[in-house]
Design a protein around this motif. Structure first.
Motif, PDB file in Angstrom:
ATOM      1  N   GLN A 224       0.828  -1.368   0.016  1.00 17.11           N
ATOM      2  CA  GLN A 224      -0.114  -0.144  -0.248  1.00 17.11           C
ATOM      3  C   GLN A 224       0.799   1.118   0.076  1.00 17.11           C
ATOM      4  O   GLN A 224       0.635   2.367  -0.519  1.00 17.11           O
ATOM      5  CB  GLN A 224      -0.864   0.044   1.229  1.00 17.11           C
ATOM      6  N   TYR A 225       2.055   1.304   0.589  1.00 20.37           N
ATOM      7  CA  TYR A 225       2.788   2.320   0.711  1.00 20.37           C
ATOM      8  C   TYR A 225       4.264   2.309  -0.042  1.00 20.37           C
ATOM      9  O   TYR A 225       4.538   3.734  -0.171  1.00 20.37           O
ATOM     10  CB  TYR A 225       3.286   2.481   2.255  1.00 20.37           C
ATOM     11  N   LEU A 226       4.663   1.455  -0.237  1.00 20.22           N
ATOM     12  CA  LEU A 226       5.856   1.213  -1.027  1.00 20.22           C
ATOM     13  C   LEU A 226       6.004   0.602  -2.491  1.00 20.22           C
ATOM     14  O   LEU A 226       5.214  -0.559  -2.570  1.00 20.22           O
ATOM     15  CB  LEU A 226       7.094   0.743  -0.095  1.00 20.22           C
TER      16      LEU A 226
ATOM     17  N   ASP B 167       8.245   6.096  -2.369  1.00 20.05           N
ATOM     18  CA  ASP B 167       7.193   6.298  -1.197  1.00 20.05           C
ATOM     19  C   ASP B 167       5.895   6.633  -2.027  1.00 20.05           C
ATOM     20  O   ASP B 167       5.885   7.796  -2.648  1.00 20.05           O
ATOM     21  CB  ASP B 167       7.867   7.304  -0.439  1.00 20.05           C
ATOM     22  N   LYS B 168       4.989   6.078  -1.763  1.00 23.80           N
ATOM     23  CA  LYS B 168       3.575   6.367  -2.515  1.00 23.80           C
ATOM     24  C   LYS B 168       2.805   7.201  -1.875  1.00 23.80           C
ATOM     25  O   LYS B 168       1.967   7.848  -2.319  1.00 23.80           O
ATOM     26  CB  LYS B 168       2.937   4.936  -2.794  1.00 23.80           C
TER      27      LYS B 168
ATOM     28  N   PHE C  67      12.326   7.701  -2.259  1.00 24.82           N
ATOM     29  CA  PHE C  67      13.193   7.972  -0.931  1.00 24.82           C
ATOM     30  C   PHE C  67      14.510   7.748  -0.931  1.00 24.82           C
ATOM     31  O   PHE C  67      15.268   7.884  -0.012  1.00 24.82           O
ATOM     32  CB  PHE C  67      12.333   7.368   0.151  1.00 24.82           C
ATOM     33  N   VAL C  68      14.931   6.624  -2.112  1.00 27.54           N
ATOM     34  CA  VAL C  68      16.045   6.474  -2.333  1.00 27.54           C
ATOM     35  C   VAL C  68      16.410   6.913  -4.024  1.00 27.54           C
ATOM     36  O   VAL C  68      15.668   6.969  -4.603  1.00 27.54           O
ATOM     37  CB  VAL C  68      16.190   4.844  -2.302  1.00 27.54           C
ATOM     38  N   TYR C  69      17.562   7.402  -3.901  1.00 31.99           N
ATOM     39  CA  TYR C  69      17.895   8.128  -5.130  1.00 31.99           C
ATOM     40  C   TYR C  69      17.945   7.262  -6.381  1.00 31.99           C
ATOM     41  O   TYR C  69      18.444   6.039  -6.450  1.00 31.99           O
ATOM     42  CB  TYR C  69      19.512   8.440  -5.065  1.00 31.99           C
TER      43      TYR C  69
ATOM     44  N   PRO D  48       2.138  -6.431   4.738  1.00 36.68           N
ATOM     45  CA  PRO D  48       1.099  -5.597   4.530  1.00 36.68           C
ATOM     46  C   PRO D  48       0.745  -4.398   5.518  1.00 36.68           C
ATOM     47  O   PRO D  48       1.274  -4.581   6.831  1.00 36.68           O
ATOM     48  CB  PRO D  48      -0.145  -6.786   4.844  1.00 36.68           C
ATOM     49  N   ASP D  49       0.464  -3.135   5.210  1.00 35.76           N
ATOM     50  CA  ASP D  49       0.151  -1.985   5.768  1.00 35.76           C
ATOM     51  C   ASP D  49       1.581  -1.706   6.454  1.00 35.76           C
ATOM     52  O   ASP D  49       1.257  -0.768   7.901  1.00 35.76           O
ATOM     53  CB  ASP D  49      -0.849  -2.485   6.759  1.00 35.76           C
ATOM     54  N   LYS D  50       2.429  -1.746   6.113  1.00 39.78           N
ATOM     55  CA  LYS D  50       3.980  -1.435   6.962  1.00 39.78           C
ATOM     56  C   LYS D  50       4.828  -0.508   5.771  1.00 39.78           C
ATOM     57  O   LYS D  50       5.143  -0.983   4.466  1.00 39.78           O
ATOM     58  CB  LYS D  50       4.909  -2.369   7.255  1.00 39.78           C
ATOM     59  N   ALA D  51       5.120   0.688   5.908  1.00 37.03           N
ATOM     60  CA  ALA D  51       5.816   1.413   5.224  1.00 37.03           C
ATOM     61  C   ALA D  51       7.387   1.478   5.557  1.00 37.03           C
ATOM     62  O   ALA D  51       7.976   2.523   5.563  1.00 37.03           O
ATOM     63  CB  ALA D  51       5.556   2.918   5.100  1.00 37.03           C
ATOM     64  N   TYR D  52       7.793   0.154   5.550  1.00 37.86           N
ATOM     65  CA  TYR D  52       9.390  -0.061   5.676  1.00 37.86           C
ATOM     66  C   TYR D  52       9.638  -1.205   4.626  1.00 37.86           C
ATOM     67  O   TYR D  52       8.816  -1.891   4.498  1.00 37.86           O
ATOM     68  CB  TYR D  52       9.947   0.147   7.085  1.00 37.86           C
TER      69      TYR D  52
END
Length: 495
Positions: free
Chosen positions: A69-71, A88-89, A95-97, A169-173
């Protein structure tokens, strides 16, 4: 933003503008006398590539995408299993070059090397196989997460390395599990530095923990105060007091590695976009926190042109396990397996992080009688609590529904934050997401740079003699194997 109820991974062919490299040299090149990143540049049995085309072509590459969902992550198995893109959605940013062209330069251990993404450097820096293909597979896990595994059997010492890139799921890392194996009956040495690049401009600053008051050069041969340098470092005069956490203030190629820190994070922040990158890992396992830049000057701008067509300058925020400096190797014993975990994540609005875990990060600032508290979370944590205590009294106690798109920010009237003031962020069950405590602002002394090793007769104890010899053997094992002892003994004197 597309809603992903589960994590998805798939293989795909993509077209990337590419400057091709030549065929590897037919015959082995023995580079026993070459120094590379502070250790031997010998690469046998790897072949060496010595030419890169000046012409760009549209080339088809096999990649693996990993998305929730986030990345959205893109892995490039054909080039060492590196992460080529990390998006990063939420903030709609890389978020990385992200280098949109593959434009190598001959700066790698065996020749070609590219900037951007996240490179994984082992068993030496930079990775000997950084431009070689690796095995890759997709694994679906019972908890709904998906892992992309990349692995290789490296040629120099026959050790095996694996990296598992997992989205939950549902984690932005992005979770990275490293697995290193010594398949041989002999002790081997290795290092592992994850090497994320981040785009920079005049508004960019590196984010080191607040207990980092000094940084070292390679081999700890030189030391500087941090973040405000007050002496000479890399032959630059910073005596006026210069903030070297700011990219714009570093005019020449410069490395620095943090002194020992009790915190688990390192990263960087874009003050113009209010967004950044953070790395999380157990500091007992992963003490290495480093920044490298080509420098914000003519030389650095020339290297920007060498390595990209339009994506501009970058720095590297390197994260090392089992070591806090380069070059510095760790032993892996016969048939031993090493396992460790690292996390990379985007974040927003927090600024210079005061403390962080894989679940949340916090910043607390006090200015003109106003205390600002900002908390970012990497997951959905409804009905959480943000509690700030000063002088034994709660001065802030708020409930909040965290998500990567919903950042807590509040300013309160507060005259001071005395030592011992504490911020707690708790989920609805009372479990800690992140804490921070105000420490004394007393400056720690800056450690000394490394000194030359004493002669054996001047070392007073057998233990110190043994540890000194062990460190020399570990650090210069490439020299030992490539018969360059005279060269390295001279270098050792310089340390």
């Amino acid at each position: 933003m597309k809603n992903f109820e589960t994590v998805k991974a798939w293989e795909e062919k993509v077209i990337i503008p590419t400057y091709e490299v030549s065929e590897a040299e037919k015959y082995p090149i023995f580079l026993e006398k070459r120094v590379y990143q502070g250790s031997s540049g010998a690469v046998y049995p790897h072949p060496v590539i010595e030419k890169i085309s000046d012409e760009k072509i549209d080339k088809e590459w096999d990649v693996i995408f990993l998305e929730n969902q986030y990345l959205k992550i893109m892995v490039l198995p054909a080039l060492g299993g590196r992460i080529q893109m990390a998006y990063d959605k939420v903030k709609e940013r890389h978020f990385v070059y992200y280098n949109e062209v593959i434009k190598p330069a001959l700066v790698g251990l065996t020749g070609p090397w590219i900037s951007g993404g996240i490179e994984f450097n082992w068993p030496q820096h930079h990775r000997p196989s950084t431009y070689d293909p690796v095995d890759a597979t997709i694994e679906e896990n019972q908890d709904g997460s998906v892992t992309v595994w990349v692995s290789e059997l490296e040629r120099m010492f026959r050790t095996k390395g694996m990296a598992g890139f997992t989205l939950h799921p549902d984690k932005a890392y992005l979770e990275i599990k490293g697995k290193l194996y010594n398949r041989t009956p002999h002790p081997q040495t290795f290092l592992w530095w994850a090497n994320p690049a981040v785009a920079v401009n005049d508004h960019y600053q590196s984010v080191f923990p607040e207990d980092v008051n000094a940084v070292f050069d390679h081999g700890k041969r030189d030391v500087s105060r941090f973040p405000i340098a007050t002496g000479t470092y890399y032959k630059m005069d910073y005596s006026a007091g210069v903030d070297i956490s700011r990219y714009k203030n570093i005019p020449v190629p410069t490395s620095y590695m943090a002194v020992n820190s009790d915190f688990d994070f390192v990263g960087g922040y874009e003050n113009d976009t209010q967004a950044g990158l953070l790395h999380i890992a157990d500091h007992h396992v992963s003490p290495g926190k480093k920044q490298w830049t080509w420098g914000n000057g003519d030389f650095g701008q020339a290297w920007d042109r060498n390595l990209t067509d339009r994506n501009g300058p970058y720095i590297e925020l390197m994260c090392g396990v089992y070591t806090d400096n380069q070059p510095d190797f760790s032993w892996i014993q016969p048939y031993e397996e090493r396992n460790f975990t690292q996390y990379f994540m985007p974040y927003q609005q927090v600024g210079v992080v005061k403390n962080a875990t894989k679940d949340a990060m916090v910043n607390v600032t006090l200015q003109d009688g106003k205390c600002k508290v900002v908390v970012y979370a990497t997951g959905n944590f409804a009905n959480s609590s943000v509690i700030l205590t000063a002088d034994g009294k709660k001065v802030l106690d708020e409930n909040f529904d965290f998500s990567p798109a919903n950042v807590f920010s509040q300013t309160i009237e507060l005259g001071s934050l005395p030592e011992g003031s504490q911020l707690e962020v708790l989920d609805e069950k009372g479990h800690s997401l992140v804490t921070w405590q105000q420490k004394s602002d007393e400056l720690k002394p800056v450690p000394e740079a490394a000194k030359s090793v004493k002669d054996p007769e001047d070392i007073l104890t057998n233990e110190e003699l043994y540890l000194t010899g062990l460190h020399i053997e570990k650090l210069f094992q490439y020299a030992i194997r490539s018969d360059t002892i005279p060269h390295w003994s001279r270098y050792l004197r310089d340390l």
